[in-house]
Design a protein around this motif. Structure first.
Motif, PDB file in Angstrom:
ATOM      1  N   ALA A 189      33.125  40.459  41.425  1.00  0.00           N
ATOM      2  CA  ALA A 189      32.282  39.879  40.380  1.00  0.00           C
ATOM      3  C   ALA A 189      33.139  39.113  39.371  1.00  0.00           C
ATOM      4  O   ALA A 189      33.936  38.256  39.750  1.00  0.00           O
ATOM      5  N   TYR A 190      33.005  39.437  38.080  1.00  0.00           N
ATOM      6  CA  TYR A 190      33.705  38.708  37.013  1.00  0.00           C
ATOM      7  C   TYR A 190      35.219  38.725  37.215  1.00  0.00           C
ATOM      8  O   TYR A 190      35.911  37.726  37.003  1.00  0.00           O
ATOM      9  N   SER A 191      35.754  39.855  37.629  1.00  0.00           N
ATOM     10  CA  SER A 191      37.199  39.978  37.837  1.00  0.00           C
ATOM     11  C   SER A 191      37.704  38.953  38.853  1.00  0.00           C
ATOM     12  O   SER A 191      38.758  38.337  38.658  1.00  0.00           O
ATOM     13  N   LEU A 192      36.954  38.754  39.923  1.00  0.00           N
ATOM     14  CA  LEU A 192      37.353  37.795  40.956  1.00  0.00           C
ATOM     15  C   LEU A 192      37.406  36.376  40.393  1.00  0.00           C
ATOM     16  O   LEU A 192      38.333  35.609  40.684  1.00  0.00           O
ATOM     17  N   SER A 193      36.436  36.020  39.553  1.00  0.00           N
ATOM     18  CA  SER A 193      36.412  34.664  38.986  1.00  0.00           C
ATOM     19  C   SER A 193      37.548  34.437  38.005  1.00  0.00           C
ATOM     20  O   SER A 193      37.880  33.290  37.694  1.00  0.00           O
ATOM     21  N   CYS A 194      38.154  35.525  37.514  1.00  0.00           N
ATOM     22  CA  CYS A 194      39.302  35.423  36.605  1.00  0.00           C
ATOM     23  C   CYS A 194      40.625  35.626  37.335  1.00  0.00           C
ATOM     24  O   CYS A 194      41.661  35.835  36.704  1.00  0.00           O
ATOM     25  N   GLY A 195      40.599  35.569  38.651  1.00  0.00           N
ATOM     26  CA  GLY A 195      41.827  35.634  39.434  1.00  0.00           C
ATOM     27  C   GLY A 195      42.193  37.011  39.943  1.00  0.00           C
ATOM     28  O   GLY A 195      43.296  37.196  40.482  1.00  0.00           O
ATOM     29  N   GLY A 196      41.293  37.981  39.805  1.00  0.00           N
ATOM     30  CA  GLY A 196      41.573  39.334  40.283  1.00  0.00           C
ATOM     31  C   GLY A 196      41.444  39.451  41.791  1.00  0.00           C
ATOM     32  O   GLY A 196      40.801  38.615  42.443  1.00  0.00           O
ATOM     33  N   PRO A 197      42.032  40.495  42.377  1.00  0.00           N
ATOM     34  CA  PRO A 197      41.985  40.678  43.831  1.00  0.00           C
ATOM     35  C   PRO A 197      40.682  41.315  44.285  1.00  0.00           C
ATOM     36  O   PRO A 197      39.973  41.951  43.492  1.00  0.00           O
ATOM     37  N   ILE A 198      40.369  41.159  45.547  1.00  0.00           N
ATOM     38  CA  ILE A 198      39.257  41.890  46.159  1.00  0.00           C
ATOM     39  C   ILE A 198      39.776  43.262  46.579  1.00  0.00           C
ATOM     40  O   ILE A 198      40.758  43.360  47.314  1.00  0.00           O
ATOM     41  N   VAL A 199      39.116  44.315  46.093  1.00  0.00           N
ATOM     42  CA  VAL A 199      39.510  45.679  46.418  1.00  0.00           C
ATOM     43  C   VAL A 199      38.378  46.326  47.212  1.00  0.00           C
ATOM     44  O   VAL A 199      37.216  46.285  46.790  1.00  0.00           O
ATOM     45  N   PHE A 200      38.702  46.915  48.328  1.00  0.00           N
ATOM     46  CA  PHE A 200      37.675  47.491  49.183  1.00  0.00           C
ATOM     47  C   PHE A 200      37.120  48.778  48.590  1.00  0.00           C
ATOM     48  O   PHE A 200      37.847  49.542  47.938  1.00  0.00           O
ATOM     49  N   PRO A 201      35.834  49.038  48.808  1.00  0.00           N
ATOM     50  CA  PRO A 201      35.252  50.312  48.367  1.00  0.00           C
ATOM     51  C   PRO A 201      36.040  51.493  48.928  1.00  0.00           C
ATOM     52  O   PRO A 201      36.634  51.399  50.008  1.00  0.00           O
ATOM     53  N   LYS A 202      36.022  52.575  48.185  1.00  0.00           N
ATOM     54  CA  LYS A 202      36.699  53.829  48.554  1.00  0.00           C
ATOM     55  C   LYS A 202      38.222  53.701  48.531  1.00  0.00           C
ATOM     56  O   LYS A 202      38.926  54.531  49.101  1.00  0.00           O
ATOM     57  N   SER A 203      38.741  52.654  47.877  1.00  0.00           N
ATOM     58  CA  SER A 203      40.187  52.497  47.771  1.00  0.00           C
ATOM     59  C   SER A 203      40.783  53.401  46.703  1.00  0.00           C
ATOM     60  O   SER A 203      42.002  53.580  46.649  1.00  0.00           O
ATOM     61  N   GLY A 204      39.933  53.925  45.816  1.00  0.00           N
ATOM     62  CA  GLY A 204      40.426  54.810  44.764  1.00  0.00           C
ATOM     63  C   GLY A 204      41.188  54.072  43.680  1.00  0.00           C
ATOM     64  O   GLY A 204      42.173  54.592  43.156  1.00  0.00           O
ATOM     65  N   ASN A 205      40.735  52.870  43.343  1.00  0.00           N
ATOM     66  CA  ASN A 205      41.452  52.037  42.368  1.00  0.00           C
ATOM     67  C   ASN A 205      40.525  51.445  41.324  1.00  0.00           C
ATOM     68  O   ASN A 205      39.305  51.350  41.520  1.00  0.00           O
ATOM     69  N   PHE A 206      41.128  51.006  40.227  1.00  0.00           N
ATOM     70  CA  PHE A 206      40.523  50.103  39.265  1.00  0.00           C
ATOM     71  C   PHE A 206      41.398  48.860  39.194  1.00  0.00           C
ATOM     72  O   PHE A 206      42.603  48.909  39.478  1.00  0.00           O
ATOM     73  N   VAL A 207      40.807  47.738  38.801  1.00  0.00           N
ATOM     74  CA  VAL A 207      41.548  46.500  38.603  1.00  0.00           C
ATOM     75  C   VAL A 207      41.482  46.125  37.128  1.00  0.00           C
ATOM     76  O   VAL A 207      40.397  46.114  36.539  1.00  0.00           O
ATOM     77  N   VAL A 208      42.632  45.845  36.536  1.00  0.00           N
ATOM     78  CA  VAL A 208      42.703  45.397  35.152  1.00  0.00           C
ATOM     79  C   VAL A 208      43.027  43.908  35.169  1.00  0.00           C
ATOM     80  O   VAL A 208      44.123  43.509  35.578  1.00  0.00           O
ATOM     81  N   THR A 209      42.064  43.078  34.738  1.00  0.00           N
ATOM     82  CA  THR A 209      42.198  41.625  34.842  1.00  0.00           C
ATOM     83  C   THR A 209      42.044  40.973  33.477  1.00  0.00           C
ATOM     84  O   THR A 209      40.992  41.102  32.842  1.00  0.00           O
TER      85      THR A 209
END
Length: 293
Positions: A189-209
């Motif tokens: 979503a918004y993170s991707l449009s700001c240059g964030g990576p695609i993270v697969f479900p159940k990866s156990g992560n958060f992305v800080v963008t």
């Protein structure tokens, strides 16, 4: 099957699809509980409208329905999260909007999808959420997000400074227009449009963008969802915006808040012909070469 239906107001062009949805549900003998505001909106638009009743709050559907059906786009799907919460009610979205990562059923597949839903021919895809805790209550008991939490400047063009801490240890000071903390679901979503990576479900992560960072060497980072992020704000403005999915509140710059993994999940319904990879390919147009058209 007992089905709760949530939707927003729509244009005249969408009405034939909404009518088809209710016709198919009636044909399949489903018991319908319709969101109160949506029920008022469609009462003079959908013919032969048959429903068991209406609902407006979380407590009115918990334990009362088998599944939630969202009519609209991804924003409409995110609205249902505040109604479902920790009830474990599965939710499925029919995409009457545009992109539709979460609301993945297309308008062309309405009849087939509803038949599969009523017959139980589907699987459950559980998704993690994040929660935000603040010094003073901001979102009340709706302090959770399926996609992301966003910190954003409010009323001037000056950048804000966001001091971030990871499990109490200093991570970075972001000079930017804002910052996004996204779940794997929200990574597209918004993170991707700001240059964030695609993270697969159940990866156990958060992305800080970061949003439009002043320092170009500051990049999105992926962290374990077992960590707790804490934020302090600084800048020329005294007020900033804090968003949980589509819910936004104004906060004071003196407010300190933390973000961590929520203690419940949201169950998305996936039909047998769906997969996360196929959704990515179709929505992102992977493999499409304009030279072929």
């Amino acid at each position: 099957m007992k089905i709760a239906i949530y939707g927003r107001e729509f244009s005249a062009a969408t009405l034939p699809y909404v009518q088809q949805i209710f016709d198919e549900l009636n044909k399949q003998g489903a018991e319908l509980l319709v969101y109160e505001k949506f029920s008022h909106f469609i009462s003079d638009k959908v013919s032969a409208l048959q429903m068991r009743g209406t609902f407006s709050r979380y407590g009115e559907i918990k334990g009362a329905v088998d599944v939630m059906l969202s009519l609209g786009g991804d924003g409409t799907m995110l609205d249902t999260v505040t109604l479902i919460r920790d009830s474990n009610i599965p939710v499925i979205g029919i995409n009457l909007g545009r992109l539709g990562f979460l609301a993945s059923i297309s308008k062309d597949d309405i009849s087939t999808a509803i038949q599969s839903l009523v017959s139980g021919d589907y699987t459950i895809d559980s998704r993690d959420l994040l929660k935000v805790e603040t010094d003073t209550p901001v979102f009340g008991d709706e302090n959770f997000a399926l996609n992301d939490l966003t910190i954003h400047r409010r009323d001037n063009s000056a950048m804000m400074i966001i001091h971030a801490y990871l499990n109490g240890e200093f991570l970075n000071s972001y000079w930017a227009d804002g910052l996004i903390v996204a779940t794997p679901t929200g990574s597209t979503a918004y993170s991707l449009s700001c240059g964030g990576p695609i993270v697969f479900p159940k990866s156990g992560n958060f992305v800080v963008t970061p949003i439009s960072p002043h320092n170009l060497n500051v990049r999105p980072v992926v962290i374990s969802d077992s960590y707790t992020l804490t934020f302090e704000l600084e800048g020329r403005s005294s007020k900033y915006l804090l968003s949980c999915d589509s819910r936004t509140e104004v906060i004071d710059c003196s407010m300190r808040f933390s973000v961590s993994k929520a203690d419940f999940q949201i169950n998305l319904v996936r039909l047998k012909n769906e997969s996360y990879l196929s959704t990515l390919r179709n929505k992102m147009l992977w493999g499409i070469d304009t030279r072929n058209y």
